[in-house]
Design an enzyme around this catalytic site. Structure first.
Site: not given
Ligand code: FPP
Length: 246
Positions: A19, A36, A130
């Site tokens: 998050d 992201h 893994l």
């Molecule tokens: C949450 O932060 C994050 C996500 C919804 C997406 C996570 C995805 C990645 C890190 C990329 C994935 C890639 C791979 C290869 C697994 P948020 O957007 O909810 O952050 P906020 O709460 O600060 O708005």
């Protein structure tokens, strides 16, 4: 940090709610996708760190069922990021003994995304160092409802008696049937919620929350969480003295 970790007491399965990408980007005056993109660097580092210390299962909450409700450009950006990352990294995963799995409502993913994931899962199927499990278009409520439907169908087909439905049968019908339950769940970015993630499987997990936003999270942060986990007493409903006798 690494030498403080007791390799005999590692959690077999670590699950992470990644998050804070959006907030991390906002703090830098950038758009959410920038966060992201940087989150992917953390994913790579944490996968590497998990393999290094000998964690056997790592589940990452990459996209929830509810995330489909985000603005279209963010949803499309995340799908593209996922596809390009998987395409770029599949060979490295293969060479490093990482096996890829996906849990979630795969049918709701765009076909180009599904194809890339299927290919990467096939390419890495021979690995067992893994197990990297991506939760994609996943939510626990979806999973539990889906499992219930599968069990009802088996009863209807006379393959299963109602009296034989027990915890084991139930877990066999979950998306995580092939994996042990996580012993440690980490959530970054300061929220203290489970957000529809592995509700059934986290029954006895230790929960670890950190203020670090996901794009700043590195393997050292993972090691810190593992160390914290190792210093807790897991009682599973028993009392301390009973654990000492065992
Ligand atoms: C949450 O932060 C994050 C996500 C919804 C997406 C996570 C995805 C990645 C890190 C990329 C994935 C890639 C791979 C290869 C697994 P948020 O957007 O909810 O952050 P906020 O709460 O600060 O708005």
């Amino acid at each position: 940090m690494l030498d403080l970790i007791d390799k005999q007491k590692l959690p077999k399965h670590v699950a992470i709610i990644m998050d804070g990408n959006g907030r991390w980007a906002k703090e830098r005056g950038k758009d959410r996708l920038f966060g992201h993109q940087h989150g992917v660097i953390s994913v790579k580092d944490v996968v590497e760190g998990s393999a290094e210390i000998g964690i056997q299962y790592l589940t990452l909450y990459a996209f929830s069922t509810e995330n489909w409700n985000r603005p279209e450009n963010e949803v499309n950006g995340l799908m593209e990021l996922l596809v390009t990352t998987i395409r770029k990294e599949a060979e490295t995963l293969k060479e490093n003994g990482v096996r890829l799995f996906v849990i979630g409502d795969m049918e709701s993913l765009p076909p180009y995304c599904l194809n890339e994931l299927n290919e990467a899962m096939e390419v890495t199927a021979g690995n067992d160092r893994l197990n990297l499990i991506l939760a994609l278009s996943y939510s626990s409520k979806w999973e539990i409802t889906h499992a219930t439907r599968k069990i009802a169908q088996q009863v209807k087909n006379n393959e299963l008696n109602i009296a034989d439905i027990n915890e084991d049968v139930f877990r066999q019908n979950l998306a995580t049937a092939d994996f042990p339950d996580p012993e440690l769940m980490i959530r970054t970015s300061g929220e203290h919620r489970i957000s529809n993630f592995l509700l059934y499987q986290l029954a006895y997990a230790e929960l670890y929350f950190t203020h670090t936003h996901w794009p700043d999270f590195r393997k050292e942060n993972l090691f810190e969480a593992v160390l914290n986990y190792q210093n807790r007493e897991r009682r599973f409903g028993k009392i301390s003295e009973q654990l000492k006798q065992a």
